[in-house]
Design an enzyme around this catalytic site. Sequence first.
Site, PDB file in Angstrom:
ATOM      1  N   SER A  88       0.837  -1.190   0.000  1.00 46.25           N
ATOM      2  CA  SER A  88       0.000   0.000   0.000  1.00 46.25           C
ATOM      3  C   SER A  88       0.881   1.252   0.000  1.00 46.25           C
ATOM      4  O   SER A  88       1.693   1.437  -0.900  1.00 46.25           O
ATOM      5  CB  SER A  88      -0.963  -0.041   1.188  1.00 46.25           C
ATOM      6  OG  SER A  88      -1.907   1.001   1.122  1.00 46.25           O
ATOM      7  N   HIS A 191      -8.237   1.624  -0.768  1.00 44.24           N
ATOM      8  CA  HIS A 191      -8.188   0.687  -1.904  1.00 44.24           C
ATOM      9  C   HIS A 191      -9.575   0.204  -2.316  1.00 44.24           C
ATOM     10  O   HIS A 191      -9.774  -0.956  -2.665  1.00 44.24           O
ATOM     11  CB  HIS A 191      -7.257  -0.489  -1.576  1.00 44.24           C
ATOM     12  CG  HIS A 191      -5.870  -0.042  -1.245  1.00 44.24           C
ATOM     13  ND1 HIS A 191      -5.027   0.526  -2.169  1.00 44.24           N
ATOM     14  CD2 HIS A 191      -5.193  -0.023  -0.065  1.00 44.24           C
ATOM     15  CE1 HIS A 191      -3.887   0.861  -1.583  1.00 44.24           C
ATOM     16  NE2 HIS A 191      -3.968   0.550  -0.315  1.00 44.24           N
TER      17      HIS A 191
END
Length: 305
Positions: A88, A191
């Site tokens: 991430s 996300h």
Amino acid sequence: MILLASPGQGAQTPGFLEPWLEVPGVADRLAWWSAVTGLDLVRFGTTADAEEIRDTAVAQPLLVAAALAAYEQLYPEGGRPDAVAGHSVGELAAAAISGVLSPETALVLVRERGRAMAEAAAVTETGMTALLGGEPDEVLAMLEKHGLTPANVNGAGQVVAAGTTAQLQALADEPPAKARLRPLAVAGAFHTDHMAPAVATLAKLAPGADVHDPQSTLLSNRDGAVVTSGRDYLDRLVAQVSAPVRWDECMATMRELGVTAIIELPPAGTLTGLARRELKGIELLALKTPDDLGKARELIKAHTS
């Protein structure tokens, strides 16, 4: 082959940077990067409480700065690892470590990423919950039933669900069989489509960034692919804000590449934990404090191609 891994949001804990300030040069770098980000990274990494560093606009620059500070201690002469991957927001640290971005450019982007994602998260009350164990198909079916997104597919029996708090509560009330649920210390459904405004913000900034092709083997969260174009990697970073993280695919690529050792940069522990269950036979080191630097340097010496 040695790989450096940079963790994502949720790995931070209060005071985790405190021992690193005793290492010569680290406080100076953090002071400089504090000016770049507009945040007091030293305070946030030492005396700030858990709620303060849960703030997305704080957590993301803090994580990238911590990873880069530790990387510079491992490679003080400016060398680079054989391979690098970030989870991430850790992908921005990976971009700097591989030479795609300068540390300052990475920190400007993560500053804007954190702010934009915090603003997007404030629109609707959302969050993320890790599911540990359970039958993979059943877990994914249950997420779909409740309208949740599998935002992180981490491998080793771990999937992270993201969505509204009502959707996450419905999942908690009706969890998949044999799966344990653990809410994450993040401030939004990262996300997922909830982050679309943040993607738009970064898409306006990215074309002006100074970008170079990677000098280390660089893995992408999108699909675990090895990316050889710096501009392609930056485009992937922008899109990844609203797309699922496929860390399972990254680990599969690590196996295919023949990675023999992984060092996780601070705040370390999450990614080495996943690798311990998924990548048998690979030597692992969680670089948590400066006391681990000696072991990490020896590991690099033994495993660098």
